[in-house]
Design a protein around this motif. Structure first.
Motif, PDB file in Angstrom:
ATOM      1  N   GLU A 104       0.829  -1.200   0.000  1.00 18.53           N
ATOM      2  CA  GLU A 104       0.000   0.000   0.000  1.00 18.53           C
ATOM      3  C   GLU A 104       0.866   1.253   0.000  1.00 18.53           C
ATOM      4  O   GLU A 104       0.571   2.234  -0.701  1.00 18.53           O
ATOM      5  CB  GLU A 104      -0.920  -0.012   1.222  1.00 18.53           C
ATOM      6  N   VAL A 105       1.958   1.239   0.774  1.00 14.00           N
ATOM      7  CA  VAL A 105       2.851   2.407   0.813  1.00 14.00           C
ATOM      8  C   VAL A 105       3.487   2.624  -0.561  1.00 14.00           C
ATOM      9  O   VAL A 105       3.577   3.766  -1.044  1.00 14.00           O
ATOM     10  CB  VAL A 105       3.936   2.208   1.897  1.00 14.00           C
ATOM     11  N   VAL A 106       3.910   1.553  -1.205  1.00 15.46           N
ATOM     12  CA  VAL A 106       4.528   1.687  -2.527  1.00 15.46           C
ATOM     13  C   VAL A 106       3.516   2.228  -3.529  1.00 15.46           C
ATOM     14  O   VAL A 106       3.846   3.100  -4.357  1.00 15.46           O
ATOM     15  CB  VAL A 106       5.100   0.330  -2.978  1.00 15.46           C
ATOM     16  N   ASP A 107       2.273   1.766  -3.494  1.00 16.05           N
ATOM     17  CA  ASP A 107       1.250   2.258  -4.416  1.00 16.05           C
ATOM     18  C   ASP A 107       0.971   3.745  -4.204  1.00 16.05           C
ATOM     19  O   ASP A 107       0.725   4.487  -5.155  1.00 16.05           O
ATOM     20  CB  ASP A 107      -0.034   1.453  -4.247  1.00 16.05           C
ATOM     21  N   GLU A 108       1.011   4.182  -2.953  1.00 18.47           N
ATOM     22  CA  GLU A 108       0.744   5.595  -2.659  1.00 18.47           C
ATOM     23  C   GLU A 108       1.897   6.498  -3.107  1.00 18.47           C
ATOM     24  O   GLU A 108       1.664   7.643  -3.502  1.00 18.47           O
ATOM     25  CB  GLU A 108       0.508   5.772  -1.160  1.00 18.47           C
ATOM     26  N   CYS A 109       3.142   5.991  -3.057  1.00 20.69           N
ATOM     27  CA  CYS A 109       4.317   6.836  -3.287  1.00 20.69           C
ATOM     28  C   CYS A 109       5.029   6.509  -4.595  1.00 20.69           C
ATOM     29  O   CYS A 109       6.149   6.995  -4.807  1.00 20.69           O
ATOM     30  CB  CYS A 109       5.303   6.675  -2.117  1.00 20.69           C
ATOM     31  N   ILE A 110       4.403   5.738  -5.469  1.00 23.86           N
ATOM     32  CA  ILE A 110       5.106   5.252  -6.647  1.00 23.86           C
ATOM     33  C   ILE A 110       5.576   6.382  -7.562  1.00 23.86           C
ATOM     34  O   ILE A 110       6.559   6.240  -8.287  1.00 23.86           O
ATOM     35  CB  ILE A 110       4.199   4.273  -7.429  1.00 23.86           C
ATOM     36  N   GLY A 111       4.924   7.542  -7.553  1.00 24.94           N
ATOM     37  CA  GLY A 111       5.323   8.623  -8.435  1.00 24.94           C
ATOM     38  C   GLY A 111       6.194   9.678  -7.803  1.00 24.94           C
ATOM     39  O   GLY A 111       6.581  10.651  -8.471  1.00 24.94           O
ATOM     40  N   GLU A 112       6.540   9.525  -6.527  1.00 25.25           N
ATOM     41  CA  GLU A 112       7.330  10.540  -5.832  1.00 25.25           C
ATOM     42  C   GLU A 112       8.807  10.409  -6.203  1.00 25.25           C
ATOM     43  O   GLU A 112       9.305   9.299  -6.450  1.00 25.25           O
ATOM     44  CB  GLU A 112       7.143  10.415  -4.319  1.00 25.25           C
ATOM     45  N   PRO A 113       9.539  11.533  -6.223  1.00 21.62           N
ATOM     46  CA  PRO A 113      10.946  11.501  -6.686  1.00 21.62           C
ATOM     47  C   PRO A 113      11.841  10.591  -5.866  1.00 21.62           C
ATOM     48  O   PRO A 113      12.749   9.950  -6.420  1.00 21.62           O
ATOM     49  CB  PRO A 113      11.376  12.971  -6.586  1.00 21.62           C
ATOM     50  N   TRP A 114      11.651  10.525  -4.554  1.00 22.35           N
ATOM     51  CA  TRP A 114      12.556   9.733  -3.713  1.00 22.35           C
ATOM     52  C   TRP A 114      12.435   8.228  -3.999  1.00 22.35           C
ATOM     53  O   TRP A 114      13.340   7.459  -3.677  1.00 22.35           O
ATOM     54  CB  TRP A 114      12.290   9.997  -2.236  1.00 22.35           C
ATOM     55  N   TRP A 177      16.414   5.507  -0.751  1.00 22.28           N
ATOM     56  CA  TRP A 177      14.970   5.286  -0.834  1.00 22.28           C
ATOM     57  C   TRP A 177      14.508   4.202   0.120  1.00 22.28           C
ATOM     58  O   TRP A 177      13.353   4.210   0.591  1.00 22.28           O
ATOM     59  CB  TRP A 177      14.577   4.934  -2.268  1.00 22.28           C
ATOM     60  N   GLN A 178      15.386   3.257   0.459  1.00 24.03           N
ATOM     61  CA  GLN A 178      14.997   2.219   1.402  1.00 24.03           C
ATOM     62  C   GLN A 178      14.758   2.803   2.792  1.00 24.03           C
ATOM     63  O   GLN A 178      13.847   2.370   3.509  1.00 24.03           O
ATOM     64  CB  GLN A 178      16.075   1.137   1.463  1.00 24.03           C
ATOM     65  N   VAL A 179      15.571   3.785   3.173  1.00 20.23           N
ATOM     66  CA  VAL A 179      15.407   4.404   4.484  1.00 20.23           C
ATOM     67  C   VAL A 179      14.047   5.082   4.570  1.00 20.23           C
ATOM     68  O   VAL A 179      13.277   4.885   5.524  1.00 20.23           O
ATOM     69  CB  VAL A 179      16.536   5.418   4.747  1.00 20.23           C
ATOM     70  N   GLU A 180      13.703   5.881   3.563  1.00 14.20           N
ATOM     71  CA  GLU A 180      12.423   6.588   3.577  1.00 14.20           C
ATOM     72  C   GLU A 180      11.260   5.605   3.478  1.00 14.20           C
ATOM     73  O   GLU A 180      10.221   5.786   4.137  1.00 14.20           O
ATOM     74  CB  GLU A 180      12.379   7.584   2.411  1.00 14.20           C
ATOM     75  N   LEU A 181      11.425   4.565   2.679  1.00 16.67           N
ATOM     76  CA  LEU A 181      10.358   3.580   2.557  1.00 16.67           C
ATOM     77  C   LEU A 181      10.134   2.861   3.874  1.00 16.67           C
ATOM     78  O   LEU A 181       8.979   2.610   4.271  1.00 16.67           O
ATOM     79  CB  LEU A 181      10.709   2.583   1.448  1.00 16.67           C
ATOM     80  N   TRP A 182      11.218   2.521   4.581  1.00 16.10           N
ATOM     81  CA  TRP A 182      11.054   1.861   5.878  1.00 16.10           C
ATOM     82  C   TRP A 182      10.364   2.784   6.863  1.00 16.10           C
ATOM     83  O   TRP A 182       9.498   2.330   7.632  1.00 16.10           O
ATOM     84  CB  TRP A 182      12.419   1.448   6.434  1.00 16.10           C
ATOM     85  N   ARG A 183      10.721   4.057   6.877  1.00 16.47           N
ATOM     86  CA  ARG A 183      10.087   4.988   7.811  1.00 16.47           C
ATOM     87  C   ARG A 183       8.596   5.135   7.534  1.00 16.47           C
ATOM     88  O   ARG A 183       7.782   5.213   8.456  1.00 16.47           O
ATOM     89  CB  ARG A 183      10.791   6.343   7.737  1.00 16.47           C
ATOM     90  N   ARG A 184       8.213   5.164   6.271  1.00 16.15           N
ATOM     91  CA  ARG A 184       6.795   5.273   5.943  1.00 16.15           C
ATOM     92  C   ARG A 184       6.059   3.974   6.283  1.00 16.15           C
ATOM     93  O   ARG A 184       4.899   4.009   6.687  1.00 16.15           O
ATOM     94  CB  ARG A 184       6.627   5.627   4.475  1.00 16.15           C
ATOM     95  N   LEU A 185       6.737   2.856   6.107  1.00 19.25           N
ATOM     96  CA  LEU A 185       6.134   1.590   6.526  1.00 19.25           C
ATOM     97  C   LEU A 185       5.959   1.560   8.037  1.00 19.25           C
ATOM     98  O   LEU A 185       4.905   1.122   8.538  1.00 19.25           O
ATOM     99  CB  LEU A 185       7.005   0.421   6.069  1.00 19.25           C
TER     100      LEU A 185
END
Length: 466
Positions: A104-114, A177-185
């Motif tokens: 769900e997080v990836v679907d929400e942020c798929i178009g963001e630059p990071w 990007w992994q750091v930001e993705l983990w924080r959003r997760l």
């Protein structure tokens, strides 16, 4: 108390474990717990124990019962979750469960630059989307969830710094990007991850051992590597229990050399600080294949107070394989050709020595056929050898599995078999019953295999038969 049992061969560890289990637990209804790394190891170990536990004198008619064989990963993971007041099977950070909120997080942020790196791999965002590449989202996100789980195990300090919003020293920029993705997760799940609750869980396991349902004694068998986080949990569990680590280590000489070289030194955390690779340089096999054993011993340097038990196994040097094994144990180079004018002191190999054979085959199918023939020859030549004493190891079990099933076969006899004429002096080749261990759940469960195949079809071109 933490007990470390080490041996050069698995049968030495089995003998030590057998003597341990012959002393029953105080509670007759409590199950023995022996953690093993693979299902194949579980089957082999249960067979070995059944020949001795409860057997009559001089017989091998025992039984291996009331013994649980969890994986070391599951044992440690459940202990940390229980120490954190989290139901182990309902832990939202399990990769099987974390993959869905991560998707769900990836679907929400798929178009963001990071998230550009992952977005391009999944076919981009916006109107120009590669649907075929986008169809592999689940497999990709599952892989990322497993990466986060391994980070929490092997690099808990790094994950805790992510949670605290700190920068990670030495982290490559392309992995930001992994750091930001983990924080959003982490924000999406809303509960601390395994690395965040690790220290508090270990403290509670030490202060209140009864919080986790484990017997007064349990063992972990056949380890060849041990993460530092696992050792911390085992040390906490060993506060009021006897925890036995049964380790395969190729050379007692190497063990003593590494122990002396690092005695009194601080624990090695980074691989770049590890100098043990230069310790065993006399035997090239030991220097190359002993990498995991050296790293495991370096982790055990921080084990604190523990008892070290060495279980030597009687060894002979009659065959080529036995001489190679003896050189590895003693960390000595193999005898080379003598200098000019000197007599050759190397022992001659017996013409019947087949302890080490190399078969050159032209493909995977032919390899399996040769293995089957070699096993049949061995069973024919040695009456004491049983099929359960044979183990075949291969690098990719999923690739070889269909070939093994087709070549070894376990077909039931048909009515037409009685009509076949067997010529004098010829015997029908027997079928060998084989069991494939350590296969994925998708391969062993036909229903899951069909469902997975159906999920793959929309992104593929189909033939009429498909």
């Amino acid at each position: 108390m933490l007990h470390i049992h080490r041996a050069e061969r698995a049968d030495g560890l089995v003998a030590a474990l057998r003597e341990l289990l012959l002393d029953p637990l105080p509670d007759p209804f409590a199950a023995e717990v022996v953690a093993v790394p693979t299902r194949g190891m579980e089957r082999w170990l249960s067979q070995q124990l059944s020949a001795y536990l409860g057997a009559r004198p001089g017989r091998s008619d025992g039984v291996c019962a009331n013994v649980d064989f969890p994986s070391p990963w599951r044992l440690v993971r459940d202990a940390v979750a229980t120490g954190s007041d989290v139901e182990p099977s309902q832990d939202p950070w399990l990769p099987d469960r974390a993959v869905w909120p991560l998707l769900e997080v990836v679907d929400e942020c798929i178009g963001e630059p990071w998230l550009r790196t992952l977005s391009e791999y999944l076919g981009g965002a916006g109107e120009e989307i590669d649907e075929v590449r986008r169809s592999r989202r689940l497999a990709t996100v599952r892989h990322v969830a497993e990466l986060f789980d391994r980070y929490a195990l092997h690099r808990p300090e790094m994950v805790r710094s992510w949670a605290a919003g700190e920068e990670v020293d030495g982290a490559p920029a392309e992995y930001g990007w992994q750091v930001e993705l983990w924080r959003r997760l982490r924000e999406h799940i809303g509960e601390p991850g395994p690395a965040e609750r690790f220290e508090a869980a270990c403290a509670r396991l030490s202060d209140d051992p009864a919080v986790v349902r484990l017997p007064e004694r349990f063992s972990i068998f056949g380890l060849t590597r041990l993460p530092a986080a696992h050792l911390e949990v085992l040390r906490s569990l060993a506060t009021e229990r006897d925890v036995h680590l049964c380790l395969l280590h190729p050379s007692p000489v190497l063990w003593e050399q590494v122990a002396q070289a690092h005695q009194g030194r601080p624990a090695i955390v980074r691989r770049s600080d590890d100098t043990s690779a230069t310790t065993a340089t006399r035997n090239r096999l030991l220097a190359s294949w002993g990498h995991d054993s050296r790293e495991m011993q370096l982790v055990l340097v921080t084990a604190g107070e523990h008892l070290d038990h060495h279980h030597p196994v009687e060894q002979r040097e009659d065959t080529l394989l036995q001489r190679i094994q003896a050189d590895v144990r003693a960390d000595r180079p193999p005898p080379g050709p003598p200098p000019d004018g000197q007599p050759d002191a190397r022992p001659l190999h017996a013409p019947t020595d087949r302890s080490l054979e190399v078969h050159a085959c032209h493909g995977r199918a032919r390899q399996v056929e040769v293995v089957r023939d070699a096993i049949l020859h061995a069973l024919e030549e040695d009456p004491t050898l049983e099929p359960r004493d044979v183990i075949v190891m291969c690098p990719d079990i999923e690739t070889f599995a269909p070939l093994i099933q087709a070549t070894f076969g376990a077909a039931e006899p048909t009515a037409h078999d009685d009509e076949l004429e067997i010529l004098p002096g010829h015997r029908r080749s027997p079928d060998l019953r084989v069991r494939l261990a350590d296969r994925s759940l998708r391969q062993t469960n036909p229903v899951l295999g069909v469902v997975a195949r159906l999920l793959e079809l929309p992104g593929q071109r189909l033939t009429a038969s498909q």
